[in-house]
Motif scaffolding. Sequence first.
Motif, PDB file in Angstrom:
ATOM      1  N   UNK A 194       1.013  -0.863   0.212  1.00  0.00           N
ATOM      2  CA  UNK A 194      -0.160  -0.050   0.037  1.00  0.00           C
ATOM      3  C   UNK A 194       0.894   1.358  -0.012  1.00  0.00           C
ATOM      4  N   UNK A 195       1.444   1.305   0.553  1.00  0.00           N
ATOM      5  CA  UNK A 195       2.958   2.306   1.039  1.00  0.00           C
ATOM      6  C   UNK A 195       3.414   2.679  -0.111  1.00  0.00           C
ATOM      7  N   UNK A 196       3.780   1.397  -0.990  1.00  0.00           N
ATOM      8  CA  UNK A 196       4.845   2.121  -2.554  1.00  0.00           C
ATOM      9  C   UNK A 196       4.069   2.384  -3.649  1.00  0.00           C
ATOM     10  N   UNK A 197       2.603   1.897  -3.338  1.00  0.00           N
ATOM     11  CA  UNK A 197       1.563   2.434  -4.310  1.00  0.00           C
ATOM     12  C   UNK A 197       1.280   3.226  -4.431  1.00  0.00           C
ATOM     13  N   UNK A 198       0.527   3.467  -2.889  1.00  0.00           N
ATOM     14  CA  UNK A 198      -0.233   4.921  -3.130  1.00  0.00           C
ATOM     15  C   UNK A 198       0.887   6.615  -3.546  1.00  0.00           C
ATOM     16  N   UNK A 199       1.408   6.722  -3.818  1.00  0.00           N
ATOM     17  CA  UNK A 199       1.914   7.702  -4.994  1.00  0.00           C
ATOM     18  C   UNK A 199       1.978   7.802  -5.851  1.00  0.00           C
ATOM     19  N   UNK A 200       1.349   6.521  -6.535  1.00  0.00           N
ATOM     20  CA  UNK A 200       1.472   5.904  -8.039  1.00  0.00           C
ATOM     21  C   UNK A 200      -0.698   6.084  -8.659  1.00  0.00           C
ATOM     22  N   UNK A 201      -1.505   6.781  -7.448  1.00  0.00           N
ATOM     23  CA  UNK A 201      -2.398   7.071  -7.412  1.00  0.00           C
ATOM     24  C   UNK A 201      -3.507   5.567  -7.954  1.00  0.00           C
ATOM     25  N   UNK A 202      -2.983   4.530  -7.136  1.00  0.00           N
ATOM     26  CA  UNK A 202      -4.210   2.927  -7.660  1.00  0.00           C
ATOM     27  C   UNK A 202      -5.104   3.414  -7.665  1.00  0.00           C
ATOM     28  N   UNK A 203      -6.335   2.218  -8.384  1.00  0.00           N
ATOM     29  CA  UNK A 203      -8.058   3.183  -9.179  1.00  0.00           C
ATOM     30  C   UNK A 203      -8.241   1.975  -9.334  1.00  0.00           C
ATOM     31  N   UNK A 204      -8.958   1.544  -9.223  1.00  0.00           N
ATOM     32  CA  UNK A 204      -9.888   0.009 -10.470  1.00  0.00           C
ATOM     33  C   UNK A 204     -10.163   0.263 -11.058  1.00  0.00           C
ATOM     34  N   UNK A 205      -8.665  -0.551 -11.860  1.00  0.00           N
ATOM     35  CA  UNK A 205      -9.281  -0.229 -13.244  1.00  0.00           C
ATOM     36  C   UNK A 205     -10.770  -1.324 -14.042  1.00  0.00           C
ATOM     37  N   UNK A 206     -11.802   0.002 -15.056  1.00  0.00           N
ATOM     38  CA  UNK A 206     -12.721  -0.177 -15.278  1.00  0.00           C
ATOM     39  C   UNK A 206     -13.568   0.328 -14.515  1.00  0.00           C
ATOM     40  N   UNK A 207     -13.800   0.985 -13.230  1.00  0.00           N
ATOM     41  CA  UNK A 207     -14.560   1.534 -12.314  1.00  0.00           C
ATOM     42  C   UNK A 207     -15.346   2.877 -13.111  1.00  0.00           C
ATOM     43  N   UNK A 208     -15.979   2.965 -12.843  1.00  0.00           N
ATOM     44  CA  UNK A 208     -16.410   4.053 -13.393  1.00  0.00           C
ATOM     45  C   UNK A 208     -15.766   5.757 -12.282  1.00  0.00           C
ATOM     46  N   UNK A 209     -15.644   6.589 -13.278  1.00  0.00           N
ATOM     47  CA  UNK A 209     -14.678   7.458 -12.790  1.00  0.00           C
ATOM     48  C   UNK A 209     -15.465   8.350 -11.183  1.00  0.00           C
ATOM     49  N   UNK A 210     -14.591   8.620 -10.312  1.00  0.00           N
ATOM     50  CA  UNK A 210     -15.638   9.142  -9.462  1.00  0.00           C
ATOM     51  C   UNK A 210     -16.284   8.121  -7.987  1.00  0.00           C
ATOM     52  N   UNK A 211     -16.038   7.081  -8.187  1.00  0.00           N
ATOM     53  CA  UNK A 211     -16.116   5.791  -7.739  1.00  0.00           C
ATOM     54  C   UNK A 211     -15.245   5.726  -6.189  1.00  0.00           C
ATOM     55  N   UNK A 212     -15.840   5.872  -5.537  1.00  0.00           N
ATOM     56  CA  UNK A 212     -14.827   5.949  -3.834  1.00  0.00           C
ATOM     57  C   UNK A 212     -14.152   4.985  -4.113  1.00  0.00           C
ATOM     58  N   UNK A 213     -13.301   4.986  -4.106  1.00  0.00           N
ATOM     59  CA  UNK A 213     -11.675   3.828  -3.785  1.00  0.00           C
ATOM     60  C   UNK A 213     -10.460   4.273  -3.294  1.00  0.00           C
ATOM     61  N   UNK A 214     -10.377   3.530  -2.162  1.00  0.00           N
ATOM     62  CA  UNK A 214      -9.417   3.663  -0.996  1.00  0.00           C
ATOM     63  C   UNK A 214      -8.424   2.685  -0.900  1.00  0.00           C
ATOM     64  N   UNK A 215      -6.858   3.050  -1.180  1.00  0.00           N
ATOM     65  CA  UNK A 215      -6.224   2.706  -2.050  1.00  0.00           C
ATOM     66  C   UNK A 215      -4.997   2.317  -0.687  1.00  0.00           C
ATOM     67  N   UNK A 216      -5.086   1.562   0.508  1.00  0.00           N
ATOM     68  CA  UNK A 216      -4.597   0.967   1.592  1.00  0.00           C
ATOM     69  C   UNK A 216      -4.837  -0.301   2.146  1.00  0.00           C
TER      70      UNK A 216
END
Length: 163
Positions: free
Chosen positions: A53-75
């Motif tokens: 979680x720590x090393x990827x967080x600066x690269x803004x991981x988001x669920x691929x194919x999910x609608x933009x704006x869908x709440x997603x907390x990568x931790x």
Amino acid sequence: MTDFEGLIRVLVEGQVEFILVGGAAATAHGSSRLTTDLDVVYGRSKQNLDRLASCLAPHHPYLRGAPEGLPFQFDARTLRSGLNFTLITDLGALDLLGEIPGGGRYEDLLPHTIELDLFGVSCRCVTLSRLIDVKRAAGRPKDFDALAELEAIREEQDSGGTQ
């Protein structure tokens, strides 16, 4: 476009326990097929989830194919709550797999890996034989398409040819 070197370096430098699988592993073994994402099986220990979680967080991981704006907390909590994540990052597409058909979890796959130097860093990659088993177990048409080439590479290696 996925920055394979960048993603692998981020994971290695973050001391993440991971094993390269999928199309990138096939390429590392000599396949000529192209892949658009990096597939890794990751260790699920608390420490490893924290590092991931720590090393990827600066690269803004988001669920691929999910609608933009869908709440997603990568931790680490999200990683603990899920298992397999198909992500898009600033460095490209990354599939984080807690387990895979025909291969199991990180701990199950570990004895079936080799250490490879990729882009100047060392990382674990599933062996060619286990990759073939995993692709066969996945049962997807694209995996079946790749099997003939992977089996030919293994046959050449077994006969003493080079990769």
